[in-house]
Design an enzyme around this catalytic site. Structure first.
Site, short mmCIF file in Angstrom:
data_model
loop_
_atom_site.label_atom_id
_atom_site.label_comp_id
_atom_site.label_asym_id
_atom_site.label_seq_id
_atom_site.Cartn_x
_atom_site.Cartn_y
_atom_site.Cartn_z
N CYS A 86 -49.08 10.00 -0.01
CA CYS A 86 -47.96 10.43 0.80
C CYS A 86 -48.01 11.95 0.98
O CYS A 86 -48.36 12.69 0.06
CB CYS A 86 -46.60 10.08 0.23
SG CYS A 86 -46.34 8.33 0.01
N ARG B 187 -53.60 11.97 2.87
CA ARG B 187 -52.83 11.57 1.69
C ARG B 187 -52.23 10.17 1.83
O ARG B 187 -51.68 9.62 0.89
CB ARG B 187 -51.68 12.57 1.44
CG ARG B 187 -52.16 13.98 1.22
CD ARG B 187 -50.98 14.89 0.99
NE ARG B 187 -50.33 14.60 -0.25
CZ ARG B 187 -50.70 15.07 -1.43
NH1 ARG B 187 -51.72 15.88 -1.51
NH2 ARG B 187 -50.05 14.75 -2.52
N TRP C 102 -48.25 6.37 2.00
CA TRP C 102 -49.20 5.45 1.37
C TRP C 102 -48.32 4.60 0.47
O TRP C 102 -47.79 5.07 -0.53
CB TRP C 102 -50.22 6.24 0.56
CG TRP C 102 -51.32 5.39 0.00
CD1 TRP C 102 -52.50 5.07 0.63
CD2 TRP C 102 -51.38 4.77 -1.28
NE1 TRP C 102 -53.27 4.28 -0.18
CE2 TRP C 102 -52.62 4.08 -1.36
CE3 TRP C 102 -50.51 4.71 -2.37
CZ2 TRP C 102 -53.00 3.35 -2.49
CZ3 TRP C 102 -50.89 3.98 -3.49
CH2 TRP C 102 -52.11 3.32 -3.54
N ASN D 147 -42.70 12.06 -2.11
CA ASN D 147 -44.05 11.70 -2.54
C ASN D 147 -43.99 11.52 -4.05
O ASN D 147 -43.58 12.43 -4.76
CB ASN D 147 -45.02 12.82 -2.15
CG ASN D 147 -46.35 12.73 -2.89
OD1 ASN D 147 -46.94 13.73 -3.23
ND2 ASN D 147 -46.82 11.54 -3.15
N GLY D 148 -44.37 10.33 -4.52
CA GLY D 148 -44.34 10.08 -5.96
C GLY D 148 -43.79 8.70 -6.24
O GLY D 148 -43.74 7.85 -5.35
N GLU E 73 -72.83 7.28 -7.19
CA GLU E 73 -72.13 7.99 -6.13
C GLU E 73 -72.57 7.51 -4.75
O GLU E 73 -71.75 7.34 -3.84
CB GLU E 73 -72.35 9.51 -6.30
CG GLU E 73 -71.75 10.40 -5.25
CD GLU E 73 -70.24 10.25 -5.06
OE1 GLU E 73 -69.58 9.57 -5.87
OE2 GLU E 73 -69.74 10.80 -4.07
N LYS F 59 -70.05 5.88 -2.00
CA LYS F 59 -69.88 6.40 -0.63
C LYS F 59 -70.03 5.27 0.37
O LYS F 59 -69.23 5.14 1.29
CB LYS F 59 -70.93 7.48 -0.30
CG LYS F 59 -70.74 8.82 -0.94
CD LYS F 59 -69.56 9.61 -0.43
CE LYS F 59 -68.30 9.31 -1.17
NZ LYS F 59 -67.96 9.98 -2.37
N GLU G 226 -67.01 2.64 0.18
CA GLU G 226 -65.64 3.07 0.56
C GLU G 226 -65.50 3.34 2.05
O GLU G 226 -64.42 3.19 2.60
CB GLU G 226 -65.15 4.24 -0.28
CG GLU G 226 -65.85 5.55 -0.02
CD GLU G 226 -65.33 6.67 -0.92
OE1 GLU G 226 -64.17 6.63 -1.32
OE2 GLU G 226 -66.12 7.59 -1.21
N HIS H 245 -81.63 -6.71 -16.64
CA HIS H 245 -80.59 -7.30 -17.51
C HIS H 245 -79.54 -8.05 -16.69
O HIS H 245 -78.45 -8.31 -17.19
CB HIS H 245 -79.96 -6.23 -18.38
CG HIS H 245 -80.95 -5.57 -19.28
ND1 HIS H 245 -81.43 -6.16 -20.43
CD2 HIS H 245 -81.63 -4.41 -19.16
CE1 HIS H 245 -82.33 -5.37 -20.99
NE2 HIS H 245 -82.47 -4.30 -20.23
N LYS I 117 -56.43 10.24 -0.18
CA LYS I 117 -57.28 11.24 -0.80
C LYS I 117 -56.82 11.66 -2.18
O LYS I 117 -57.60 11.91 -3.07
CB LYS I 117 -57.38 12.47 0.11
CG LYS I 117 -58.30 13.52 -0.46
CD LYS I 117 -59.37 13.92 0.50
CE LYS I 117 -60.41 14.79 -0.12
NZ LYS I 117 -61.60 14.03 -0.53
C1 F6R Z 1 -64.33 9.04 -3.49
C2 F6R Z 1 -63.25 9.92 -3.88
C3 F6R Z 1 -62.45 9.57 -5.07
C4 F6R Z 1 -62.01 10.83 -5.84
C5 F6R Z 1 -61.05 10.45 -6.95
C6 F6R Z 1 -60.65 11.65 -7.77
O1 F6R Z 1 -65.03 9.53 -2.39
O2 F6R Z 1 -62.97 10.90 -3.24
O3 F6R Z 1 -63.12 8.67 -5.89
O4 F6R Z 1 -63.14 11.45 -6.35
O5 F6R Z 1 -59.90 9.87 -6.40
O6 F6R Z 1 -59.96 12.59 -7.01
P1 F6R Z 1 -59.78 14.08 -7.48
O7 F6R Z 1 -61.15 14.69 -7.52
O8 F6R Z 1 -58.91 14.71 -6.46
O9 F6R Z 1 -59.17 14.03 -8.84
#
Ligand code: F6R
Length: 611
Positions: A2, A27, A74, A100-101, A484, A488, A491, A507, A606
């Site tokens: 949010c 957000r 969100w 937000n929260g 990673e 990517k 997601e 395994h 995010k």
């Molecule tokens: C994936 C991604 C998330 C963040 C995770 C932690 O692309 O962006 O997995 O890495 O939510 O977020 P931060 O770094 O803001 O604590």
């Protein structure tokens, strides 16, 4: 999760609020709303779906006024719908709240308010705040918000306006980020700096438990009990263009391309040319503490956790200190053991991730020294830590983290050299050599970007673009690269993808290999190269589609792989930084070819400010 924005001043509040919400859409983006004080009343427009729908509604039904608040959501409590979108109101529709929260005792408050005769319109936790403020309102909105918040437990950043106060926004924070922007005869509130960067650089970072009375010509800050609080006005030096796409179709692609400069920025001021030592004074760790350190604990979530794994490999190899790597969401629910002389390194782009913050609090209570790697200056993680290394990556807006990851890995490389030298386990000559390798990385990233056409071509092939599933394999320093790379792809393209340590294939996961399964193998030069080639052969023997990421000049790898993406030769311990870029580009182009909303993937936000 949010985003909130508020504005008071001579500009059009809806214009300022919508421009800010667009900057905060990362957000959350399931619904939105704006309310303004206008002609002695409150007017509000809400919409389900992304902000562009809200833009259309506002074009058809403009809202005018001198102040307003807005929200991009969100969902946590209550499905995404117009009725659950913010702002929320009291029964008389005279007080409006954006939030937000999560209000943790909302059910109890809701039951209590219902018993007192309140009727709720939505299923949200936020609506309780609007009714509580009304309950305590006796002509002083600031006082009513302070009183209402005494009844509330949980996390919040809120903006409150009322019909009776056409010159006042009240804002408060506990656990969720909130800033106040100060302009000439105008003021702003927002969840994050990029929302208001276009208008002002003067910012107050509101802290937990603080409530602000904001007027166009001044402000007052108190705690919920009315004790005055003084905050220093900070100047933000991020450039506004940093929050725009600048011709790229998506923020993610722009942020991938920024990485050569980002890494230069992460190194800037910390390693001078020809230097033999690293400077990280803001970490606030003395050489004595580095020497005495018995254990390092790295906590983070998602991509930042993968960067933490790169950190673990580097620190153990070069600084010779045992490293425990934990998902912050797990750390907080087990009974972690924190021996004397433990240093915790939390890693967080946003600096607002709820689990990471809680892990910090636990470690501090248990006596650890906490020095974090953070991108957002002034964020909660930075403020709650004893020290910090700012990543200097600039705002990351694409929901999938790219430049933040490579700069976090770079920060770990810096920390490792610093610690290893301080502990006397790395000579000056070796440190100098490592620093030179680090300084060479930006050009290598640029090389990958300059050769991206091959990746674009591969990502258009049906065997990759239309895959149902994919595996990513790596070893040693590049095991986190496999994790990673897979994250990517999944997601943003919604292709199911898993990262594995290549040695684990036999395994279990090898059972998945068929002639329809792409297997991305990170096989750059280094100690485990031969082992990786053996794993690749095992996959080929089972007709898997091997896409290797290998070192430029390695012609041999072609005979074992269906396709190869080359990266320039680089010092193996730092290769995850280089390898990340082709994996990001591959995921990006596969997702774009599938027509996915790359910057705002479904169900994600995010900044994960709730558990
Ligand atoms: C994936 C991604 C998330 C963040 C995770 C932690 O692309 O962006 O997995 O890495 O939510 O977020 P931060 O770094 O803001 O604590």
């Amino acid at each position: 999760m949010c985003g909130i924005v508020g504005y008071i001043g001579d500009k059009s509040p809806t214009e300022v609020i919508m421009s800010g919400l667009h900057r905060l859409e990362y957000r959350g983006y399931d619904s939105a709303g704006v309310a303004v004080v206008n002609n002695g009343g409150l007017q509000c427009i809400k919409s389900l779906g992304k902000l562009k729908i809200m833009d259309q509604k506002l074009a058809e039904q403009p809202l005018d006024g001198k102040l307003g608040i807005g929200h991009t959501r969100w969902a946590t409590h209550g499905v995404p719908s117009e009725v659950n979108s913010h702002p929320h109101f009291d029964m008389q529709k005279e007080i409006a709240v954006v939030h937000n929260g999560i209000i943790e005792n909302y059910q109890e408050l809701r039951d209590q308010l219902t018993a007192e005769g309140v009727t709720f319109r939505s299923q949200t936790d936020t609506e309780t705040i609007a009714h509580l403020v009304r309950k305590y309102y006796q002509g002083d909105l600031f006082a009513a918000v302070k009183r209402a918040l005494q009844d509330v437990t949980g996390a919040y950043a809120i903006g409150v306006i009322s019909k009776d106060n056409p010159d006042l926004i009240v804002a408060a924070r506990h656990g969720s980020p909130l800033i106040v922007g100060l302009g000439d005869d105008e003021a702003y509130i927002a969840s994050d700096v990029p929302a208001i960067m276009k208008y002002t650089r003067k910012v107050l970072y509101i802290d937990n438990g603080q409530v602000c009375e904001i007027r166009r010509d001044g402000y007052k800050i108190e705690d919920v009990h009315g004790n005055p609080v003084q905050l220093e006005v900070k100047t933000v030096d991020w450039d506004d263009a940093a929050a725009e796409k600048e011709g790229y179709p998506h923020f993610m692609l722009k942020e991938i391309h920024q990485q050569p400069d980002v890494i230069r920025n992460t190194l800037r001021g910390r390693v001078d040319e020809g230097s033999e030592e690293v400077k990280l004074p803001d970490m606030n760790i003395s050489v004595e503490e580095l020497k005495a350190c018995q254990k390092i604990v790295i906590v983070a979530c998602g991509t930042a956790w993968h960067a933490g794994m790169v950190g673990k490999y580097l620190i153990e190899k070069f600084a010779k200190v045992p490293v425990e790597l934990d998902l912050a969401s797990e750390y907080r629910y087990r009974d972690p053991i924190v021996p004397e002389h433990t240093i915790m390194i939390p890693v967080s782009q946003s600096g607002e991730t709820a689990d990471t913050l809680e892990a910090i609090r636990i470690a501090k209570r248990l006596g650890a020294k906490v020095a974090s790697i953070v991108n957002v200056v002034g964020s909660s993680v930075a403020r709650e830590s004893h020290g910090v290394v700012y990543q200097q990556a600039g705002p990351e807006i694409g929901v999938a983290s790219t430049k933040a990851y490579t700069s976090q890995c770079t920060a770990f490389a810096l920390f490792t050299i610093w610690m290893a030298e301080a502990r006397g386990v790395m000579s000056k000559a070796q440190a100098k050599e490592m620093i030179a390798h680090l300084r060479a990385i930006p050009d290598k990233l640029q090389w990958v970007i300059d050769h991206k056409q091959h990746i674009i071509d591969l990502a258009a092939l049906p065997k990759y673009r239309d895959a149902q599933s994919a595996l990513y394999l790596g070893r040693n320093y590049n095991f986190p690269s496999a994790l990673e790379g897979a994250l990517k792809l999944k997601e943003i393209s919604y292709i199911h993808a898993e990262g594995y340590a290549a040695g684990e294939m036999k395994h279990g996961p090898i059972a998945l290999v068929t002639d329809e399964l792409p297997v991305v193998c990170v096989a750059v030069e280094g100690d485990t190269y031969d082992k990786m080639v053996s794993n690749i052969q095992e996959i080929r023997a089972r007709r898997g589609i091997v896409l290797s990421v290998a070192t430029e000049g390695d012609e041999g790898i072609k005979q074992h792989s269906e396709d190869v993406i080359y990266v320039p030769s680089c010092h193996e311990p730092f290769s995850p930084i280089v390898v990340a870029v082709p994996l990001q580009l591959f995921a990006y182009y596969v997702a774009a070819n599938r027509g996915c909303d790359v910057d705002q993937p479904r169900n994600l936000a995010k900044s994960v400010t709730v558990e």
